[in-house]
Design a protein around this motif. Structure first.
Motif, short mmCIF file in Angstrom:
data_model
loop_
_atom_site.label_atom_id
_atom_site.label_comp_id
_atom_site.label_asym_id
_atom_site.label_seq_id
_atom_site.Cartn_x
_atom_site.Cartn_y
_atom_site.Cartn_z
N ALA A 143 0.83 -1.21 0.00
CA ALA A 143 0.00 0.00 0.00
C ALA A 143 0.87 1.26 0.00
O ALA A 143 0.54 2.24 -0.68
CB ALA A 143 -0.94 0.00 1.20
N LYS A 144 1.98 1.24 0.74
CA LYS A 144 2.90 2.37 0.73
C LYS A 144 3.46 2.61 -0.67
O LYS A 144 3.50 3.75 -1.14
CB LYS A 144 4.07 2.14 1.70
N ARG A 145 3.90 1.54 -1.31
CA ARG A 145 4.46 1.68 -2.65
C ARG A 145 3.41 2.16 -3.64
O ARG A 145 3.68 3.02 -4.48
CB ARG A 145 5.07 0.35 -3.11
N ARG A 146 2.20 1.66 -3.52
CA ARG A 146 1.11 2.08 -4.41
C ARG A 146 0.80 3.57 -4.21
O ARG A 146 0.67 4.32 -5.18
CB ARG A 146 -0.14 1.24 -4.15
N GLY A 166 8.27 3.31 -1.28
CA GLY A 166 7.68 3.31 0.05
C GLY A 166 8.51 3.97 1.13
O GLY A 166 8.04 4.17 2.24
N ARG A 167 9.77 4.33 0.83
CA ARG A 167 10.64 4.87 1.87
C ARG A 167 10.25 6.28 2.30
O ARG A 167 10.26 6.57 3.49
CB ARG A 167 12.09 4.83 1.42
N THR A 168 9.92 7.15 1.36
CA THR A 168 9.54 8.51 1.72
C THR A 168 8.24 8.51 2.51
O THR A 168 8.12 9.21 3.53
CB THR A 168 9.43 9.41 0.48
N LEU A 169 7.29 7.72 2.09
CA LEU A 169 6.03 7.64 2.82
C LEU A 169 6.26 7.02 4.20
O LEU A 169 5.64 7.44 5.18
CB LEU A 169 5.00 6.84 2.02
N GLY A 170 7.14 6.04 4.28
CA GLY A 170 7.48 5.46 5.56
C GLY A 170 8.08 6.49 6.51
O GLY A 170 7.75 6.52 7.71
N PHE A 171 8.94 7.36 5.99
CA PHE A 171 9.50 8.45 6.79
C PHE A 171 8.39 9.37 7.28
O PHE A 171 8.37 9.77 8.44
CB PHE A 171 10.52 9.24 5.96
N TYR A 172 7.46 9.71 6.39
CA TYR A 172 6.34 10.58 6.74
C TYR A 172 5.48 9.95 7.84
O TYR A 172 5.09 10.62 8.80
CB TYR A 172 5.52 10.86 5.49
N ASP A 179 -6.89 12.65 -2.31
CA ASP A 179 -7.62 11.71 -3.16
C ASP A 179 -6.71 10.61 -3.72
O ASP A 179 -6.78 10.24 -4.89
CB ASP A 179 -8.33 12.45 -4.31
N VAL A 180 -5.83 10.09 -2.85
CA VAL A 180 -4.93 9.00 -3.21
C VAL A 180 -5.57 7.70 -2.74
O VAL A 180 -5.70 7.46 -1.55
CB VAL A 180 -3.54 9.19 -2.57
N ASN A 181 -5.95 6.86 -3.69
CA ASN A 181 -6.54 5.56 -3.37
C ASN A 181 -5.44 4.51 -3.40
O ASN A 181 -5.10 3.98 -4.45
CB ASN A 181 -7.65 5.23 -4.39
N TYR A 182 -4.89 4.20 -2.25
CA TYR A 182 -3.77 3.28 -2.15
C TYR A 182 -4.21 1.84 -1.90
O TYR A 182 -3.39 0.94 -1.88
CB TYR A 182 -2.79 3.73 -1.06
N SER A 183 -5.50 1.61 -1.69
CA SER A 183 -5.97 0.23 -1.48
C SER A 183 -6.30 -0.40 -2.82
O SER A 183 -6.53 0.27 -3.81
CB SER A 183 -7.19 0.22 -0.56
N GLN A 184 -6.31 -1.71 -2.85
CA GLN A 184 -6.54 -2.47 -4.08
C GLN A 184 -7.94 -2.32 -4.57
O GLN A 184 -8.94 -2.32 -4.08
CB GLN A 184 -6.24 -3.96 -3.86
#
Length: 86
Positions: A5-8, A58-64, A81-86
């Protein structure tokens, strides 16, 4: 939030020309959404080290998430409006 989900979410943020600004009290995400002058400003800020780009790994979002907490990140992604789920 799973690593997938982070990568997406990062891939979506990258395609919207977003960056994570880490100055000030709390990190913030700014996006260009196709506006050329805003995109150029974000690119200049990334080059100058004032912002972190989203690469899709996913690293930048992980830092956030570490900085502000998962709940705040989910609210921010929903507002963008970021839909990160499948």
């Amino acid at each position: 939030m799973s690593e997938q989900a982070k990568r997406r979410a990062e891939r979506i943020l990258d395609s919207d020309n977003c960056a994570l600004y880490t100055y000030g009290n709390e990190p913030q995400i700014h996006c260009a959404y196709g506006r050329a002058e805003k995109r150029q400003q974000i690119l200049n800020d990334v080059r100058a080290g004032r912002a972190r780009p989203f690469y899709g790994d996913g690293r930048t979002l992980g830092f956030y998430i570490e900085e502000v907490g998962l709940n705040q990140v989910v609210v921010t992604l929903d507002n963008l409006d970021v839909n990160y789920s499948q």
